[in-house]
Design a protein around this motif. Structure first.
Motif, PDB file in Angstrom:
ATOM      1  N   LEU A   1      -6.460   1.535  -2.302  1.00  0.00           N
ATOM      2  CA  LEU A   1      -6.701   0.704  -1.126  1.00  0.00           C
ATOM      3  C   LEU A   1      -6.453  -0.760  -1.463  1.00  0.00           C
ATOM      4  O   LEU A   1      -6.792  -1.230  -2.564  1.00  0.00           O
ATOM      5  CB  LEU A   1      -8.143   0.852  -0.636  1.00  0.00           C
TER       6      LEU A   1
ATOM      7  N   PHE B   1     -12.130  -4.086   3.036  1.00  0.00           N
ATOM      8  CA  PHE B   1     -11.295  -2.892   2.939  1.00  0.00           C
ATOM      9  C   PHE B   1     -11.628  -1.931   4.078  1.00  0.00           C
ATOM     10  O   PHE B   1     -12.774  -1.859   4.522  1.00  0.00           O
ATOM     11  CB  PHE B   1     -11.519  -2.177   1.611  1.00  0.00           C
TER      12      PHE B   1
ATOM     13  N   GLY C   1       0.790  -1.231   0.000  1.00  0.00           N
ATOM     14  CA  GLY C   1       0.000   0.000   0.000  1.00  0.00           C
ATOM     15  C   GLY C   1       0.814   1.268   0.000  1.00  0.00           C
ATOM     16  O   GLY C   1       0.590   2.154  -0.810  1.00  0.00           O
TER      17      GLY C   1
ATOM     18  N   VAL D   1     -10.978   2.215   5.089  1.00  0.00           N
ATOM     19  CA  VAL D   1     -10.455   3.529   4.724  1.00  0.00           C
ATOM     20  C   VAL D   1     -10.566   4.443   5.939  1.00  0.00           C
ATOM     21  O   VAL D   1     -11.627   4.523   6.575  1.00  0.00           O
ATOM     22  CB  VAL D   1     -11.206   4.112   3.506  1.00  0.00           C
TER      23      VAL D   1
ATOM     24  N   THR E   1      -7.695  -5.661   3.734  1.00  0.00           N
ATOM     25  CA  THR E   1      -7.079  -5.751   5.052  1.00  0.00           C
ATOM     26  C   THR E   1      -6.624  -7.167   5.380  1.00  0.00           C
ATOM     27  O   THR E   1      -5.888  -7.376   6.346  1.00  0.00           O
ATOM     28  CB  THR E   1      -8.068  -5.287   6.137  1.00  0.00           C
TER      29      THR E   1
ATOM     30  N   TYR F   1      -7.697  -4.951  -5.677  1.00  0.00           N
ATOM     31  CA  TYR F   1      -7.342  -3.678  -5.061  1.00  0.00           C
ATOM     32  C   TYR F   1      -8.216  -2.593  -5.672  1.00  0.00           C
ATOM     33  O   TYR F   1      -8.860  -2.808  -6.705  1.00  0.00           O
ATOM     34  CB  TYR F   1      -5.848  -3.362  -5.210  1.00  0.00           C
TER      35      TYR F   1
ATOM     36  N   ASP G   1      -5.630   7.973   5.174  1.00  0.00           N
ATOM     37  CA  ASP G   1      -5.624   7.711   3.732  1.00  0.00           C
ATOM     38  C   ASP G   1      -5.877   8.940   2.872  1.00  0.00           C
ATOM     39  O   ASP G   1      -5.566   8.929   1.681  1.00  0.00           O
ATOM     40  CB  ASP G   1      -6.666   6.636   3.398  1.00  0.00           C
TER      41      ASP G   1
END
Length: 256
Positions: free
Chosen positions: A85, A109, A10, A111, A88, A76, A116
């Protein structure tokens, strides 16, 4: 030998993506490649509204099929500006109970606007990029397999006065439309937006549009109507590509 498209970590990819944006590089066009009969049949993800302080967790599901069945998947997400992103954890694929050739692969995911997003530029259309592996080594690698909106969470208030009011007199309804500002970590007025004033009479469960006004400085809203019967007033904002729809809770007015 086929080489799999690598999915970078990431932070490294975020740095590269940011550099690309600053350098004025255009986003790649939608594309897909693969081998064999592996196909993506559905991508499911809802719009994601993000506030200013709380991390938001959501899931993306990609359904795919191959005559040998699906072995695994990766995915992704990419958005405007530096938006990027990764899941996880590992993407989990579950075989369909009705068809062994089809599986739905789900990635989770998270955020966090404090981590971010450094400004509001990632708000807008985001894309799901997915890699699907089949049991017989067939595969499909699809950029922009699906899309959704990453939005700045919105709030809307309402106040109708006076309360109570004499029948035939004027009721003034005010409110404020705001949305998350990821750069400042606070909420700011959303201006020049059409917002409907709606009314629900005491004997009804349905709101009816009364008039539409545009938000002013600081997101301020104001309208006047004639008091005719008891009921609730509220504001209703339809939303935009970067901001979700929102309705204020009704404010009751007693007409005497």
């Amino acid at each position: 030998m086929r080489k799999r498209k690598r999915m970078s970590t990431g932070r490294a990819v975020l740095a590269v993506a940011t550099a690309a944006v600053l350098g004025g590089l255009a986003a790649p066009a939608a594309q897909a490649d693969g081998w064999g009969d592996t196909v993506i049949t559905k991508v499911a993800v809802g719009n994601v509204a993000v506030g200013t302080t709380q991390a938001k967790t959501f899931q993306v599901s990609v359904t795919a099929s191959d005559d040998s069945g699906i072995k695994g998947a990766d995915m992704y997400l990419e958005g405007p500006s530096y938006g990027y992103l990764q899941p996880t954890g590992a993407v989990r694929c579950v075989e369909s109970s009705a068809d062994a050739t089809t599986s739905t692969c789900t990635g989770t995911f998270t955020v966090d606007p404090r981590v971010d997003f450094i400004d509001n530029s990632p708000a807008g259309t985001w894309y799901v990029n997915a890699w699907i592996d089949a049991n017989d080594d067939d595969y499909v690698n699809a950029d922009k397999a699906g899309s959704f909106a990453m939005q700045r969470y919105s709030k809307l208030t309402v106040n109708a006065s006076p309360e109570p009011v004499t029948k035939g007199k004027t009721v003034t309804v005010t409110g404020v439309l705001t949305r998350a500002n990821w750069e400042t970590g606070s909420y700011a007025g959303y201006t020049v937006q059409p917002v409907k004033l709606e009314f629900r009479k005491k004997s009804s469960d349905t709101y009816t549009a009364v008039k539409t006004v545009k938000s002013g400085s600081g997101g301020a809203l104001k309208a006047t109507v004639t008091a005719t019967q008891d009921g609730w007033f509220r504001w209703n904002f339809a939303g935009t590509s970067t901001t979700p729809p929102v309705k204020a809770s009704g404010d009751y007015v007693d007409v005497r």
